[in-house]
Motif scaffolding. Structure first.
Motif, PDB file in Angstrom:
ATOM      1  N   ARG A 290       4.678  -0.088   4.774  1.00 13.43           N
ATOM      2  CA  ARG A 290       3.980  -0.521   6.003  1.00 13.43           C
ATOM      3  C   ARG A 290       3.096   0.593   6.539  1.00 13.43           C
ATOM      4  O   ARG A 290       1.979   0.348   6.995  1.00 13.43           O
ATOM      5  N   ILE A 291       3.591   1.835   6.498  1.00 10.14           N
ATOM      6  CA  ILE A 291       2.787   2.971   6.953  1.00 10.14           C
ATOM      7  C   ILE A 291       1.530   3.079   6.105  1.00 10.14           C
ATOM      8  O   ILE A 291       0.423   3.274   6.627  1.00 10.14           O
ATOM      9  N   ARG A 292       1.688   2.923   4.799  1.00  3.97           N
ATOM     10  CA  ARG A 292       0.545   3.005   3.876  1.00  3.97           C
ATOM     11  C   ARG A 292      -0.484   1.919   4.201  1.00  3.97           C
ATOM     12  O   ARG A 292      -1.690   2.184   4.237  1.00  3.97           O
ATOM     13  N   GLU A 293      -0.013   0.684   4.461  1.00  5.28           N
ATOM     14  CA  GLU A 293      -0.936  -0.414   4.779  1.00  5.28           C
ATOM     15  C   GLU A 293      -1.669  -0.165   6.093  1.00  5.28           C
ATOM     16  O   GLU A 293      -2.879  -0.384   6.191  1.00  5.28           O
ATOM     17  N   PHE A 294      -0.936   0.316   7.100  1.00  5.08           N
ATOM     18  CA  PHE A 294      -1.574   0.619   8.382  1.00  5.08           C
ATOM     19  C   PHE A 294      -2.599   1.746   8.231  1.00  5.08           C
ATOM     20  O   PHE A 294      -3.695   1.694   8.797  1.00  5.08           O
ATOM     21  N   ALA A 295      -2.238   2.788   7.498  1.00  2.00           N
ATOM     22  CA  ALA A 295      -3.159   3.904   7.300  1.00  2.00           C
ATOM     23  C   ALA A 295      -4.437   3.433   6.610  1.00  2.00           C
ATOM     24  O   ALA A 295      -5.545   3.842   6.977  1.00  2.00           O
ATOM     25  N   TYR A 296      -4.291   2.551   5.640  1.00  5.46           N
ATOM     26  CA  TYR A 296      -5.461   1.999   4.937  1.00  5.46           C
ATOM     27  C   TYR A 296      -6.334   1.187   5.889  1.00  5.46           C
ATOM     28  O   TYR A 296      -7.559   1.305   5.870  1.00  5.46           O
ATOM     29  N   GLN A 297      -5.707   0.365   6.746  1.00  4.23           N
ATOM     30  CA  GLN A 297      -6.469  -0.431   7.708  1.00  4.23           C
ATOM     31  C   GLN A 297      -7.200   0.465   8.708  1.00  4.23           C
ATOM     32  O   GLN A 297      -8.356   0.206   9.069  1.00  4.23           O
ATOM     33  N   ILE A 298      -6.529   1.527   9.154  1.00  7.14           N
ATOM     34  CA  ILE A 298      -7.168   2.475  10.082  1.00  7.14           C
ATOM     35  C   ILE A 298      -8.360   3.143   9.396  1.00  7.14           C
ATOM     36  O   ILE A 298      -9.442   3.281   9.977  1.00  7.14           O
TER      37      ILE A 298
END
Length: 112
Positions: A7-15
């Motif tokens: 989830r952290i990886r997905e959020f970081a990618y979206q940011i």
């Protein structure tokens, strides 16, 4: 890879995408994403606690025969005072006279 890290990886990618894919900001994006995931994990417990205190619906009406009315009656509106005159004592109330307006004068035409 555990679900939290995913989830952290997905959020970081979206940011990263929302900022226009800048280079050299990976650590900042990862930290922002980590904080978002932590906030989401703690938010559901806070919502449950706040919901538990609120009633699920409006209270039901008082049962018939309990003596209390279901709702408070409205107060009567104030009426305008009538000026008592001996001639109009038996007559129906007269409407209040409308104020007269001064007529407007026509505008002067401009010469072109």
């Amino acid at each position: 890879m555990n679900p939290e890290e995913q989830r952290i990886r997905e959020f970081a990618y979206q940011i990263w995408q929302s900022e226009g894919c800048p280079h050299g900001q990976e650590e900042r994006h990862w930290e922002m994403a980590r904080k978002l995931v932590e906030a989401q994990q703690s938010a559901p417990s806070a919502k449950l606690a706040s919901r538990a205190r609120k009633p699920a619906s409006k209270p039901t009406e008082v049962a018939a025969g309990a003596g209390a009315p279901a709702s408070k009656p409205r107060a009567a509106r104030a009426t305008t005072k009538k000026v008592a005159s001996p001639a109009a004592a038996g007559d129906a109330p007269q409407p209040a006279p409308q104020p007269t307006r001064k007529p407007r004068s026509p505008r002067a035409k401009k010469d072109a």
